[in-house]
Design a protein around this motif. Structure first.
Motif, PDB file in Angstrom:
ATOM      1  N   LYS A  12     -33.102  -6.975 -64.654  1.00 44.58           N
ATOM      2  CA  LYS A  12     -31.867  -6.734 -63.904  1.00 44.58           C
ATOM      3  C   LYS A  12     -31.297  -8.010 -63.286  1.00 44.58           C
ATOM      4  CE  LYS A  12     -32.664  -1.884 -62.702  1.00 44.58           C
ATOM      5  NZ  LYS A  12     -32.821  -0.908 -61.583  1.00 44.58           N
ATOM      6  N   HIS A  89     -35.444  -7.602 -56.920  1.00 45.97           N
ATOM      7  CA  HIS A  89     -35.525  -6.593 -57.986  1.00 45.97           C
ATOM      8  C   HIS A  89     -36.944  -6.040 -58.141  1.00 45.97           C
ATOM      9  CE1 HIS A  89     -31.410  -6.937 -59.174  1.00 45.97           C
ATOM     10  NE2 HIS A  89     -31.504  -8.209 -59.545  1.00 45.97           N
ATOM     11  N   ALA A  92     -37.480  -3.587 -55.431  1.00 48.35           N
ATOM     12  CA  ALA A  92     -36.787  -2.342 -55.756  1.00 48.35           C
ATOM     13  C   ALA A  92     -37.607  -1.493 -56.726  1.00 48.35           C
ATOM     14  CB  ALA A  92     -35.412  -2.653 -56.350  1.00 48.35           C
ATOM     15  N   ASP A  93     -38.236  -2.136 -57.710  1.00 47.42           N
ATOM     16  CA  ASP A  93     -39.089  -1.411 -58.655  1.00 47.42           C
ATOM     17  C   ASP A  93     -40.279  -0.770 -57.943  1.00 47.42           C
ATOM     18  OD1 ASP A  93     -37.454  -2.122 -60.743  1.00 47.42           O
ATOM     19  OD2 ASP A  93     -38.794  -3.660 -61.554  1.00 47.42           O
ATOM     20  N   LYS A  96     -39.136   2.245 -56.039  1.00 45.50           N
ATOM     21  CA  LYS A  96     -38.820   3.336 -56.965  1.00 45.50           C
ATOM     22  C   LYS A  96     -40.095   3.991 -57.497  1.00 45.50           C
ATOM     23  CE  LYS A  96     -36.182   4.368 -61.166  1.00 45.50           C
ATOM     24  NZ  LYS A  96     -35.338   3.789 -62.259  1.00 45.50           N
ATOM     25  N   THR A 101     -36.984   6.532 -51.481  1.00 41.99           N
ATOM     26  CA  THR A 101     -35.544   6.527 -51.740  1.00 41.99           C
ATOM     27  C   THR A 101     -34.774   6.743 -50.441  1.00 41.99           C
ATOM     28  OG1 THR A 101     -35.612   8.896 -52.242  1.00 41.99           O
ATOM     29  CG2 THR A 101     -35.855   7.389 -54.100  1.00 41.99           C
ATOM     30  N   GLY A 121     -30.261  -8.494 -50.862  1.00 47.63           N
ATOM     31  CA  GLY A 121     -30.704  -7.100 -50.851  1.00 47.63           C
ATOM     32  C   GLY A 121     -29.563  -6.152 -50.537  1.00 47.63           C
ATOM     33  N   GLN A 122     -28.657  -6.589 -49.675  1.00 42.44           N
ATOM     34  CA  GLN A 122     -27.487  -5.774 -49.363  1.00 42.44           C
ATOM     35  C   GLN A 122     -26.539  -5.730 -50.557  1.00 42.44           C
ATOM     36  OE1 GLN A 122     -24.016  -6.587 -48.905  1.00 42.44           O
ATOM     37  NE2 GLN A 122     -23.690  -4.410 -48.507  1.00 42.44           N
ATOM     38  N   GLU A 124     -27.136  -6.181 -53.790  1.00 41.21           N
ATOM     39  CA  GLU A 124     -27.653  -5.507 -54.981  1.00 41.21           C
ATOM     40  C   GLU A 124     -28.004  -4.038 -54.748  1.00 41.21           C
ATOM     41  OE1 GLU A 124     -28.477  -7.625 -58.488  1.00 41.21           O
ATOM     42  OE2 GLU A 124     -26.623  -7.295 -57.402  1.00 41.21           O
ATOM     43  N   TYR A 125     -28.487  -3.712 -53.537  1.00 37.10           N
ATOM     44  CA  TYR A 125     -29.007  -2.350 -53.315  1.00 37.10           C
ATOM     45  C   TYR A 125     -28.523  -1.683 -52.029  1.00 37.10           C
ATOM     46  CZ  TYR A 125     -32.185  -3.497 -57.148  1.00 37.10           C
ATOM     47  OH  TYR A 125     -32.711  -3.860 -58.373  1.00 37.10           O
ATOM     48  N   ASN A 126     -27.687  -2.380 -51.258  1.00 35.20           N
ATOM     49  CA  ASN A 126     -27.167  -1.820 -50.010  1.00 35.20           C
ATOM     50  C   ASN A 126     -28.279  -1.466 -49.016  1.00 35.20           C
ATOM     51  OD1 ASN A 126     -24.807  -1.237 -48.540  1.00 35.20           O
ATOM     52  ND2 ASN A 126     -25.060   0.952 -48.891  1.00 35.20           N
ATOM     53  N   TRP A 127     -29.339  -2.282 -48.988  1.00 33.23           N
ATOM     54  CA  TRP A 127     -30.437  -2.057 -48.060  1.00 33.23           C
ATOM     55  C   TRP A 127     -30.070  -2.516 -46.645  1.00 33.23           C
ATOM     56  CZ3 TRP A 127     -34.530  -4.805 -51.601  1.00 33.23           C
ATOM     57  CH2 TRP A 127     -34.890  -3.961 -52.657  1.00 33.23           C
TER      58      TRP A 127
END
Length: 294
Positions: A12, A89, A92-93, A96, A101, A121-122, A124-127
């Motif tokens: 990714k 990334h 994130a894996d 998951k 989640t 992180g924000q 790419e994933y809105n963390w």
């Protein structure tokens, strides 16, 4: 004008196939003064020049992550974006695969003036992030990056007032996190850091040059008494004191030979799960060690 990157990057990772220097110059013209044609008639930049490296990485943030402002002193560490987002990334894996989640809350240990993991992180994933550091000046620059990019609702900063501590003193009893991230200082001293830079310049065929780190870096960012090993083992111990406040703890580990000792220590501390994730970090191989007391 494609500059190649490490092929072992996460699938990714937007930079796994390299990046187009011409497009980067268009979105961030400050890169242009550092572009030249090498002996193979290929346009590139001087990767031994910290100003060129910083301009290139800023361009990547502008183009691929919608970061409009990323400014901090040239003396602070300039993180290489492709390697840093790879860590994101892989985290994130891990989340998951653990079926974690919803609203993800991340603790970033040692965020530095660049605030790099929170902004990536924000993007790419809105963390959501709580980011810590021992340097007040670094946090001032990080806060400006947060403010200028409109990220105040997603990223908050905390000062670690005791440099000998990592989690103690910054975590509150009601804090809960999905995961932590950490890029520990690699070196034991300034001399250790300079020796590594000299080796790198030799690898770039620039061993006659003045010893200047191409990614810069202050003492708090680069070295810690006892080096990477001492920092990580302090982190391991302190994680056991906050075992129910973070589902996964993680850290980058530069030296492969440290992994066995980390695993042994975590077993003694009562970690229920330990995993090692190999990853590409620019021109070298690094790894993430993750552990959980759940």
């Amino acid at each position: 004008m494609i500059i190649k990157t490490n092929k072992s990057f996460h699938p990714k990772n937007k930079h796994k196939s390299g990046y187009d220097l011409e497009i980067l110059c268009q979105v961030y013209p400050d890169v242009l003064p550092y572009v030249f044609e090498n002996k193979y008639q290929t346009k590139t930049i001087d990767f031994a020049n910290p100003k060129a490296v910083k301009a290139l990485n800023t361009a990547l943030l502008v183009k691929d992550y919608n970061i409009k402002f990323w400014e901090f002193p040239d003396t602070n560490l300039c993180p290489p974006i492709p390697g840093r987002v790879d860590y994101i990334h892989h985290v994130a894996d891990l989340l998951k695969s653990s079926k974690i989640t919803g609203d993800i809350h991340v603790l970033d240990i040692g965020t530095g003036a660049s605030c790099i993991y929170p902004i990536l992180g924000q993007a790419e994933y809105n963390w959501n992030f709580v980011a810590t550091d021992i340097d007040e000046d670094s946090l001032k620059y990080a806060q400006k990056i947060i403010d200028k990019n409109g990220l105040n609702d997603l990223i908050s900063l905390r000062i670690q007032k005791d440099a000998s501590q990592i989690l103690k003193g910054v975590l509150n009893k009601d804090d809960t996190f999905s995961i932590s991230m950490c890029n520990p200082p690699f070196f034991k001293s300034e001399a250790d850091a300079l020796e590594a830079t000299t080796r790198k310049l030799k690898g770039l065929n620039r061993d006659g040059d003045k010893v200047i780190r191409n990614f810069s870096g202050s003492k708090n960012e680069l070295w810690y008494k006892g080096g990477e090993k001492a920092f990580i083992h302090n982190y391991l111990y302190e994680s056991s004191l906050f075992k129910k406040q973070c589902i996964w703890f993680t850290t980058l580990v530069s030296k492969k030979e440290l992994v066995k000792g980390i695993q042994t220590s975590l077993k003694k501390l009562g970690a229920k799960r330990v995993t090692v994730i190999n990853m590409g970090q620019g021109n070298k191989v690094s790894r993430v060690v993750a552990w959980s007391f759940y």
